[in-house]
Write an enzyme that holds these catalytic residues in place. Structure first.
Site, short mmCIF file in Angstrom:
data_model
loop_
_atom_site.label_atom_id
_atom_site.label_comp_id
_atom_site.label_asym_id
_atom_site.label_seq_id
_atom_site.Cartn_x
_atom_site.Cartn_y
_atom_site.Cartn_z
N HIS A 213 0.81 -1.22 0.00
CA HIS A 213 0.00 0.00 0.00
C HIS A 213 0.84 1.27 0.00
O HIS A 213 0.62 2.17 -0.81
CB HIS A 213 -0.97 0.01 1.19
CG HIS A 213 -1.85 1.21 1.23
ND1 HIS A 213 -1.46 2.41 1.78
CD2 HIS A 213 -3.09 1.43 0.73
CE1 HIS A 213 -2.42 3.30 1.65
NE2 HIS A 213 -3.43 2.73 1.02
N ARG A 216 4.21 3.69 4.76
CA ARG A 216 3.73 3.75 6.15
C ARG A 216 2.94 2.49 6.52
O ARG A 216 2.99 2.07 7.67
CB ARG A 216 2.95 5.05 6.40
CG ARG A 216 1.63 5.20 5.83
CD ARG A 216 1.10 6.66 5.94
NE ARG A 216 0.48 7.02 4.69
CZ ARG A 216 -0.73 6.59 4.33
NH1 ARG A 216 -1.45 5.83 5.13
NH2 ARG A 216 -1.22 6.92 3.15
N HIS A 277 1.24 8.84 -7.47
CA HIS A 277 1.27 10.24 -7.00
C HIS A 277 2.65 10.91 -7.14
O HIS A 277 2.80 11.76 -7.98
CB HIS A 277 0.74 10.40 -5.57
CG HIS A 277 -0.65 9.91 -5.38
ND1 HIS A 277 -1.70 10.40 -6.11
CD2 HIS A 277 -1.18 8.94 -4.56
CE1 HIS A 277 -2.81 9.78 -5.75
NE2 HIS A 277 -2.53 8.89 -4.81
N ASP A 328 -8.30 6.95 -9.47
CA ASP A 328 -8.10 6.85 -8.02
C ASP A 328 -9.42 6.76 -7.26
O ASP A 328 -10.03 5.70 -7.19
CB ASP A 328 -7.22 8.05 -7.58
CG ASP A 328 -6.62 7.85 -6.20
OD1 ASP A 328 -6.99 6.87 -5.53
OD2 ASP A 328 -5.79 8.67 -5.78
ZN LIG Z 1 -4.84 5.31 -4.27
#
Ligand SMILES: [Zn+2]
Length: 439
Positions: A213, A216, A277, A328
């Site tokens: 993911h 973090r 991103h 997204d």
């Molecule tokens: Zn995403």
């Protein structure tokens, strides 16, 4: 064989007029025949029959939506109300987690079916579904551990969109912090358990990629194991990075380096990698992306909605880092709008016009199309994105008579689409040569 004969076809050599596009039984483009070749092959009758349905139309490669969280479509219009006195990405995330808690396989399937239909109608022929809601709300696996993924696969099959499932790995809330209650259903107990679910999907023959993911949510030893698996099996690897300054600060505090440096140390960066991103990537991080030949997926409408910031477009471009797009959070589904936002926000950042061009004399239309199609296909390991023999026949028809396109010329058509039109100009869509949508 199937035959398509529009007024124009956009090929790697530019617009071609009055070609017969032939599609083989595997759903791939076989040939693009001129009228002389059509005569020589004795295909005149086929060419005539193919003419009428596509009169006044132009064909483009289908757009590739590299990054979707399909269930977030339920938040459209619902997540604009105040959550706190000072709303940010992080307060939006609370609303998103509440929606994620409500999901069950049936609700996910229904949301996905409707949203994938909306994507197809907008001209997206492939979606990379970054899927992270795997388990029951309390974190226990379903009887079939990939039940939620199967709901997505079924929805995509019924609608006819090409789906690449990016199976997310999730382990914790942040560096040194266990998962929150709302995150339990995203989490696997170990990287081995995660890879077991990946293996089970691979055995079904499903096109997939690995998706730790973020730095973090996934510890370094998991990142190393997942990266090794992706290299071993030649699978795409996608990961969110540098979307929000807070993530960079906690990475610096915990590891003494920024997220993309950590990914480099964990051997995550390579040509199979897509960084989603990269909004706040610094120069050294961008150099790492360039030398590893990774792709960056931009999600301009979502980045705008969430207040992420404007990515360093020019710095990405001068390093020749391939750019792709994703819808997204699915707050909008329109590849023209997504790519227009990329160019417009780049103009706002640099105070100049015509930023997303690869040659000084070019207009942006050509490169925006490359980002929307070819780069996206490469990021997902799909052989589409260009209309040429051997590629998958994933394509869209543009209605050249649509009022939004009035005044187009061949030279300006791509710019007319990206700066003056919406997905309403898409009149038909094919995936693997099969028509899956018509207006
Ligand atoms: Zn995403």
């Amino acid at each position: 064989m199937r035959y398509l004969r529009p007024d124009y076809i956009y090929t790697p050599r530019g617009w071609q007029r009055d070609r017969l596009l032939t599609i083989d039984e595997n759903g791939r483009i076989a040939e693009l025949l001129s009228q002389t070749e059509v005569e020589a092959r004795g295909l005149r009758a086929e060419a005539e029959a193919a003419r009428e349905p596509l009169r006044g139309k132009a064909l483009l490669p289908g757009f590739v939506n590299v990054h979707s969280h399909v269930f977030q479509r339920a938040l459209r219009g619902q997540a604009q109300r105040p959550v706190s006195g000072h709303d940010t990405f992080w307060s939006w995330r609370q609303a998103m987690y509440a929606e994620a808690q409500r999901l069950d396989p049936e609700r996910l399937y229904r949301l996905a079916r409707a949203t994938y239909r909306e994507m197809l109608a907008a001209g997206y022929t492939t979606v990379g579904e970054f899927h992270y809601v795997h388990h029951q709300p309390d974190g226990r696996p379903y009887a079939s551990p990939n039940l939620m993924a199967e709901a997505l696969l079924q929805a995509a099959r019924e609608v006819g969109i090409r789906l690449v499932i990016l199976v997310a790995a999730y382990a914790r809330n942040d560096f040194g912090q266990p998962a929150l209650k709302e995150q339990l259903r995203f989490c696997d107990p170990s990287v081995a358990a995660y890879l077991e679910r990946v293996e089970a999907l691979r055995e079904l023959g499903v096109p997939l990629g690995l998706a730790p993911h973020s730095v973090r949510a996934v510890p370094a030893d998991w990142l190393r194991a997942i990266a090794a698996y992706s290299r071993q099996h030649r699978l795409p690897l996608h990961i969110h990075a540098d979307e929000q300054p807070a993530e960079i600060e906690s990475c610096l505090a915990a590891c003494g380096c920024r997220p993309l440096v950590l990914l480099e140390r964990c051997e995550v960066l390579g040509p199979q990698t897509t960084i989603v991103h990269a909004t706040h990537a610094d120069q050294a991080e961008l150099d790492l992306l360039a030398s590893s030949r990774a792709t960056v997926c931009l999600c301009p409408t979502t980045e705008g909605d969430l207040g992420d910031g404007i990515p360093p477009y020019r710095e990405l471009l001068t390093r020749q880092i391939p750019l792709a797009i994703g819808s997204d959070s699915n707050t909008r589904l329109d590849p023209f709008e997504e790519l227009r936002w990329a160019e417009y926000t780049a103009r706002l950042r640099y105070g100049e016009r015509r930023v997303l061009v690869t040659e000084p004399e070019a207009s942006p239309g050509t490169y925006l199309l490359t980002c929307g199609c070819e780069h996206g296909a490469a990021a997902l390991g799909v052989e589409s994105g260009r209309l040429e023999p051997g590629r998958l026949a994933d394509l869209v028809a543009i209605d050249l008579e649509h009022p939004m396109l009035q005044g187009w010329t061949l030279e300006s058509l791509l710019d007319c689409l990206f700066f003056g039109a919406t997905a309403e100009v898409i009149s038909a869509v094919w995936v693997s040569g099969k028509q899956v949508y018509a207006r």
